[in-house]
Design an enzyme around this catalytic site. Structure first.
Site, mmCIF file in Angstrom:
data_model
loop_
_atom_site.group_PDB
_atom_site.id
_atom_site.type_symbol
_atom_site.label_atom_id
_atom_site.label_comp_id
_atom_site.label_asym_id
_atom_site.label_seq_id
_atom_site.Cartn_x
_atom_site.Cartn_y
_atom_site.Cartn_z
ATOM 1 N N HIS A 52 0.914 -1.076 0.113
ATOM 2 C CA HIS A 52 0.026 -0.259 0.440
ATOM 3 C C HIS A 52 1.028 1.087 -0.091
ATOM 4 O O HIS A 52 2.067 1.194 0.032
ATOM 5 C CB HIS A 52 -1.066 0.190 1.255
ATOM 6 C CG HIS A 52 -0.083 -0.211 2.349
ATOM 7 N ND1 HIS A 52 0.154 -1.185 3.191
ATOM 8 C CD2 HIS A 52 -0.362 0.744 3.667
ATOM 9 C CE1 HIS A 52 1.257 -0.230 4.724
ATOM 10 N NE2 HIS A 52 0.345 1.019 4.435
ATOM 11 N N HIS A 54 1.858 3.909 1.476
ATOM 12 C CA HIS A 54 1.851 4.961 3.486
ATOM 13 C C HIS A 54 3.856 4.968 3.074
ATOM 14 O O HIS A 54 3.922 4.126 2.390
ATOM 15 C CB HIS A 54 1.878 4.240 4.740
ATOM 16 C CG HIS A 54 0.114 4.285 4.770
ATOM 17 N ND1 HIS A 54 -1.088 4.016 5.906
ATOM 18 C CD2 HIS A 54 -0.981 5.494 4.128
ATOM 19 C CE1 HIS A 54 -1.750 4.030 5.571
ATOM 20 N NE2 HIS A 54 -2.085 5.310 4.494
ATOM 21 N N ASP A 56 5.291 4.847 5.290
ATOM 22 C CA ASP A 56 6.615 4.077 6.049
ATOM 23 C C ASP A 56 6.873 2.655 5.447
ATOM 24 O O ASP A 56 7.092 1.761 6.078
ATOM 25 C CB ASP A 56 6.134 3.559 7.065
ATOM 26 C CG ASP A 56 4.673 3.158 7.906
ATOM 27 O OD1 ASP A 56 4.097 3.156 6.418
ATOM 28 O OD2 ASP A 56 4.550 2.588 8.454
ATOM 29 N N HIS A 57 5.909 2.280 4.280
ATOM 30 C CA HIS A 57 6.018 0.930 3.238
ATOM 31 C C HIS A 57 6.853 0.672 2.085
ATOM 32 O O HIS A 57 7.240 0.609 1.456
ATOM 33 C CB HIS A 57 4.675 0.372 2.813
ATOM 34 C CG HIS A 57 3.831 -0.306 4.486
ATOM 35 N ND1 HIS A 57 4.299 -1.165 5.273
ATOM 36 C CD2 HIS A 57 3.641 0.469 5.123
ATOM 37 C CE1 HIS A 57 3.645 -2.021 6.302
ATOM 38 N NE2 HIS A 57 3.169 -0.243 6.347
ATOM 39 N N HIS A 109 -7.234 -0.217 5.379
ATOM 40 C CA HIS A 109 -7.059 0.235 6.044
ATOM 41 C C HIS A 109 -6.400 1.692 4.812
ATOM 42 O O HIS A 109 -6.420 2.669 4.681
ATOM 43 C CB HIS A 109 -5.348 -0.416 6.040
ATOM 44 C CG HIS A 109 -4.551 0.531 6.842
ATOM 45 N ND1 HIS A 109 -4.082 0.488 8.010
ATOM 46 C CD2 HIS A 109 -3.081 0.797 6.611
ATOM 47 C CE1 HIS A 109 -3.100 1.703 8.516
ATOM 48 N NE2 HIS A 109 -2.361 1.306 7.139
ATOM 49 N N ASP A 126 -0.269 -3.698 6.628
ATOM 50 C CA ASP A 126 -1.117 -3.464 7.352
ATOM 51 C C ASP A 126 -2.766 -4.050 7.849
ATOM 52 O O ASP A 126 -3.680 -3.125 8.248
ATOM 53 C CB ASP A 126 -0.978 -1.768 7.493
ATOM 54 C CG ASP A 126 0.363 -1.329 7.921
ATOM 55 O OD1 ASP A 126 1.439 -2.354 8.347
ATOM 56 O OD2 ASP A 126 0.181 0.036 7.987
ATOM 57 N N HIS A 164 4.023 -4.520 10.730
ATOM 58 C CA HIS A 164 4.808 -4.205 12.022
ATOM 59 C C HIS A 164 4.753 -5.169 12.989
ATOM 60 O O HIS A 164 3.990 -5.818 13.640
ATOM 61 C CB HIS A 164 3.241 -2.785 12.729
ATOM 62 C CG HIS A 164 3.633 -1.222 11.514
ATOM 63 N ND1 HIS A 164 4.169 -0.550 12.302
ATOM 64 C CD2 HIS A 164 2.453 -1.347 10.310
ATOM 65 C CE1 HIS A 164 4.404 0.109 11.687
ATOM 66 N NE2 HIS A 164 3.419 -0.437 9.827
#
Length: 256
Positions: A52, A54, A56-57, A109, A126, A164
């Site tokens: 996805h 985001h 942080d990915h 998400h 996530d 995570h």
């Protein structure tokens, strides 16, 4: 196949899965440094898989492509991931350098979230966490419940590789929902031991999640009983979805 979790940022994992021929897929590199360090130890990327959009990915992708120009990047149909070289969605397959993954659409998400399932592993970003699930930033409870149920239908031995290290906090919430679950009690003890030793709690197995994760246990009487009082009487027409929504709201508000 050799699986490795590379810690990144504050609590992310970048997953690498290395085949016997020595090449590896890299999943959700939120930063480049852990992957570049692994390359110094011999990692040879074959492809990047993104679940996805985001940051942080995906934040490490541009630097990784500077290091390995032409590396294929598989990502969902979402313009917020500009580095993708191939867009994939439900029922597509990723076939690259001896790797094969089926793509599963798992909105909730985010609206375009996908998961990759292959070689006995599930890279679910996530959407599904160990003992939890992702927040509903863009999707609805109905869509997230449907996504989780499609993941729950995979073989029980599937190794769940989420994005995570949330497992210890998720365990505290799961025990509040289902305090009489003996399997969850044992799992919580194991999780505490692993974290005390500085070890990842992941991957889990899907069988473990089905036995302990409240977000996969909406139909268990003890879980339903814990949730019923949290569902407004006027909203009980679609009971399973409302129970799931109540569970997600409870988790959003929960403090151990």
């Amino acid at each position: 196949m050799h699986l490795k979790a590379l810690p990144a940022l504050s609590d992310n994992y970048i997953w690498t899965l290395t085949a016997p021929h020595g090449r590896a897929v890299v999943v959700d590199p939120g930063e480049a440094a852990p992957v570049l360090a692994a390359a110094e130890r011999g990692l040879q990327p074959a492809a990047i898989l993104l679940t996805h959009h985001h940051h942080d990915h995906i934040g490490g992708v541009p630097e990784l492509l500077r290091r390995w120009p032409g590396l294929p990047v598989y990502a969902p149909h979402d313009d917020r991931i500009p580095a993708a070289t191939r867009r994939v969605g439900q029922d597509d397959r990723v076939a690259c350098d001896g790797f094969g993954f089926e793509v599963i659409a798992v909105p909730g998400h985010t609206v375009s979230h996908i998961a990759f399932h292959g070689h006995g592993h599930l890279f679910c970003g996530d959407t599904l966490f160990s003992l939890g699930c992702g927040r509903l930033f863009e999707g609805t409870p109905a869509r997230m419940l449907d996504s989780l149920e499609r993941l729950a239908a995979l073989p029980g031995a599937t190794r769940v590789c989420c994005g995570h290290e949330y497992t210890r906090d998720n365990a505290a919430f799961a025990r509040a929902v289902e305090p009489g679950n003996r399997a969850l009690e044992r799992r919580s003890q194991d999780i505490q031991t692993m974290r005390d030793r500085g070890q990842p709690t992941l991957p889990s197995t899907l069988a473990d999640e089905l036995a302990c994760n409240p977000f996969l246990r909406i139909d268990v009487p003890e879980v339903r009983a814990a949730l019923t009082a949290r569902v407004p009487a006027e909203a009980r027409g679609h009971e399973r979805v409302e129970l799931f929504a109540a569970l997600r709201r409870w988790k959003d508000e929960f403090r151990a």
